[in-house]
Design a protein around this motif. Structure first.
Motif, mmCIF file in Angstrom:
data_model
loop_
_atom_site.group_PDB
_atom_site.id
_atom_site.type_symbol
_atom_site.label_atom_id
_atom_site.label_comp_id
_atom_site.label_asym_id
_atom_site.label_seq_id
_atom_site.Cartn_x
_atom_site.Cartn_y
_atom_site.Cartn_z
ATOM 1 N N TRP A 36 0.858 -1.186 0.000
ATOM 2 C CA TRP A 36 0.000 0.000 0.000
ATOM 3 C C TRP A 36 0.896 1.238 0.000
ATOM 4 O O TRP A 36 1.834 1.326 0.797
ATOM 5 C CB TRP A 36 -0.911 0.028 1.215
ATOM 6 C CG TRP A 36 -2.024 -0.953 1.166
ATOM 7 C CD1 TRP A 36 -2.081 -2.182 1.768
ATOM 8 C CD2 TRP A 36 -3.274 -0.777 0.479
ATOM 9 N NE1 TRP A 36 -3.281 -2.787 1.490
ATOM 10 C CE2 TRP A 36 -4.034 -1.951 0.704
ATOM 11 C CE3 TRP A 36 -3.829 0.239 -0.301
ATOM 12 C CZ2 TRP A 36 -5.319 -2.127 0.176
ATOM 13 C CZ3 TRP A 36 -5.093 0.060 -0.822
ATOM 14 C CH2 TRP A 36 -5.828 -1.109 -0.584
ATOM 15 N N TYR A 37 0.553 2.167 -0.860
ATOM 16 C CA TYR A 37 1.199 3.467 -0.894
ATOM 17 C C TYR A 37 0.133 4.530 -0.671
ATOM 18 O O TYR A 37 -1.052 4.297 -0.885
ATOM 19 C CB TYR A 37 1.851 3.723 -2.264
ATOM 20 C CG TYR A 37 3.094 2.921 -2.537
ATOM 21 C CD1 TYR A 37 3.018 1.578 -2.918
ATOM 22 C CD2 TYR A 37 4.364 3.503 -2.445
ATOM 23 C CE1 TYR A 37 4.166 0.843 -3.180
ATOM 24 C CE2 TYR A 37 5.510 2.774 -2.703
ATOM 25 C CZ TYR A 37 5.405 1.448 -3.076
ATOM 26 O OH TYR A 37 6.544 0.724 -3.341
ATOM 27 N N ARG A 38 0.579 5.702 -0.269
ATOM 28 C CA ARG A 38 -0.358 6.821 -0.154
ATOM 29 C C ARG A 38 0.343 8.095 -0.595
ATOM 30 O O ARG A 38 1.561 8.207 -0.537
ATOM 31 C CB ARG A 38 -0.887 6.977 1.268
ATOM 32 C CG ARG A 38 0.150 7.430 2.298
ATOM 33 C CD ARG A 38 -0.459 7.429 3.688
ATOM 34 N NE ARG A 38 0.512 7.851 4.700
ATOM 35 C CZ ARG A 38 0.297 7.763 6.011
ATOM 36 N NH1 ARG A 38 -0.860 7.269 6.472
ATOM 37 N NH2 ARG A 38 1.225 8.168 6.858
ATOM 38 N N GLU A 46 4.269 7.902 -0.524
ATOM 39 C CA GLU A 46 4.876 7.265 0.650
ATOM 40 C C GLU A 46 4.492 5.792 0.701
ATOM 41 O O GLU A 46 3.319 5.455 0.522
ATOM 42 C CB GLU A 46 4.387 7.978 1.919
ATOM 43 C CG GLU A 46 4.845 7.350 3.221
ATOM 44 C CD GLU A 46 4.186 7.970 4.443
ATOM 45 O OE1 GLU A 46 4.699 7.769 5.557
ATOM 46 O OE2 GLU A 46 3.142 8.622 4.294
ATOM 47 N N VAL A 48 3.444 2.774 2.643
ATOM 48 C CA VAL A 48 2.765 2.611 3.917
ATOM 49 C C VAL A 48 3.054 1.241 4.536
ATOM 50 O O VAL A 48 3.421 1.138 5.710
ATOM 51 C CB VAL A 48 1.238 2.782 3.757
ATOM 52 C CG1 VAL A 48 0.522 2.518 5.072
ATOM 53 C CG2 VAL A 48 0.917 4.169 3.229
ATOM 54 N N TYR A 59 6.105 -2.052 7.896
ATOM 55 C CA TYR A 59 5.312 -0.832 7.970
ATOM 56 C C TYR A 59 6.203 0.408 8.039
ATOM 57 O O TYR A 59 7.305 0.365 8.573
ATOM 58 C CB TYR A 59 4.422 -0.853 9.213
ATOM 59 C CG TYR A 59 3.464 -2.010 9.256
ATOM 60 C CD1 TYR A 59 3.807 -3.209 9.873
ATOM 61 C CD2 TYR A 59 2.199 -1.904 8.670
ATOM 62 C CE1 TYR A 59 2.925 -4.273 9.906
ATOM 63 C CE2 TYR A 59 1.313 -2.957 8.704
ATOM 64 C CZ TYR A 59 1.683 -4.147 9.318
ATOM 65 O OH TYR A 59 0.809 -5.205 9.338
ATOM 66 N N ALA A 60 5.653 1.498 7.524
ATOM 67 C CA ALA A 60 6.299 2.790 7.748
ATOM 68 C C ALA A 60 6.204 3.108 9.228
ATOM 69 O O ALA A 60 5.231 2.737 9.896
ATOM 70 C CB ALA A 60 5.602 3.869 6.930
ATOM 71 N N SER A 62 5.445 5.711 10.642
ATOM 72 C CA SER A 62 4.304 6.572 10.949
ATOM 73 C C SER A 62 3.005 5.795 11.190
ATOM 74 O O SER A 62 2.055 6.344 11.756
ATOM 75 C CB SER A 62 4.092 7.586 9.829
ATOM 76 O OG SER A 62 3.886 6.917 8.592
ATOM 77 N N VAL A 63 2.955 4.525 10.760
ATOM 78 C CA VAL A 63 1.711 3.762 10.908
ATOM 79 C C VAL A 63 1.873 2.518 11.781
ATOM 80 O O VAL A 63 0.887 1.812 12.037
ATOM 81 C CB VAL A 63 1.138 3.353 9.535
ATOM 82 C CG1 VAL A 63 0.974 4.564 8.641
ATOM 83 C CG2 VAL A 63 1.994 2.287 8.868
ATOM 84 N N MET A 82 -6.917 0.064 9.143
ATOM 85 C CA MET A 82 -6.354 1.304 9.663
ATOM 86 C C MET A 82 -7.137 1.735 10.895
ATOM 87 O O MET A 82 -8.335 2.018 10.808
ATOM 88 C CB MET A 82 -6.416 2.394 8.591
ATOM 89 C CG MET A 82 -5.756 1.995 7.282
ATOM 90 S SD MET A 82 -5.665 3.347 6.084
ATOM 91 C CE MET A 82 -7.406 3.612 5.754
ATOM 92 N N ASP A 89 -2.985 11.038 8.109
ATOM 93 C CA ASP A 89 -3.160 9.834 7.301
ATOM 94 C C ASP A 89 -3.967 10.113 6.032
ATOM 95 O O ASP A 89 -4.119 9.234 5.177
ATOM 96 C CB ASP A 89 -3.876 8.747 8.101
ATOM 97 C CG ASP A 89 -3.059 8.226 9.262
ATOM 98 O OD1 ASP A 89 -3.637 8.013 10.348
ATOM 99 O OD2 ASP A 89 -1.836 8.031 9.103
ATOM 100 N N TYR A 93 -4.836 6.398 -1.349
ATOM 101 C CA TYR A 93 -4.157 5.124 -1.084
ATOM 102 C C TYR A 93 -4.251 4.234 -2.319
ATOM 103 O O TYR A 93 -5.341 4.009 -2.848
ATOM 104 C CB TYR A 93 -4.800 4.433 0.114
ATOM 105 C CG TYR A 93 -4.417 5.060 1.441
ATOM 106 C CD1 TYR A 93 -4.877 6.327 1.788
ATOM 107 C CD2 TYR A 93 -3.595 4.388 2.341
ATOM 108 C CE1 TYR A 93 -4.511 6.910 2.998
ATOM 109 C CE2 TYR A 93 -3.231 4.953 3.551
ATOM 110 C CZ TYR A 93 -3.691 6.220 3.873
ATOM 111 O OH TYR A 93 -3.334 6.791 5.067
#
Length: 121
Positions: A36-38, A46, A48, A59-60, A62-63, A82, A89, A93
């Motif tokens: 998954w990217y966002r 980024e 994710v 995971y990044a 941040s999450v 999520m 956030d 996505y």
């Protein structure tokens, strides 16, 4: 052709939850990693979360602790649960699949069209 269709995005208040899905269809011989990217407006894309063919997830920072990536190989579907969502956030996505269309084909990258996630404060 390989098609990826995301769903599950929407508007949610901070602290809420959403579950994204990414369904793959078409001619797929094997699926390797999925991700998954966002991307938020004005910001770079980024990464994710990723999940390997043997369900190893990354995971990044941040999450971490809030998002969970999973996949159902029988359905060729990937998910992103999520929780404890934050305004940061917010973004589009998109799912990514690395796989082969045929046994003799090279590994290619495939992308979905994206689903919007908006987290209000």
């Amino acid at each position: 052709q390989v098609q990826l269709v995301e769903s599950g995005g929407g508007l949610v208040q901070a602290g809420g939850s959403l579950r994204l899905s990414c369904a793959a269809s078409g001619s797929i011989f094997s699926i390797d990693a999925m991700a998954w990217y966002r991307q938020a407006p004005g910001k770079q894309r980024e990464l994710v979360a990723t999940i390997s063919s043997v369900d190893i997830a990354n995971y990044a920072d941040s999450v971490k602790g809030r998002f969970t990536i999973s996949r159902d190989n029988a359905k060729n579907t990937m998910y992103l649960q999520m929780n404890s969502l934050k305004p940061e956030d917010t973004g589009t996505y998109r799912c990514n699949l690395q796989g082969r269309r045929y046994s003799w084909a090279p590994i290619n990258n495939y992308w979905g069209q994206g689903t919007q996630v908006t987290v209000s404060s």
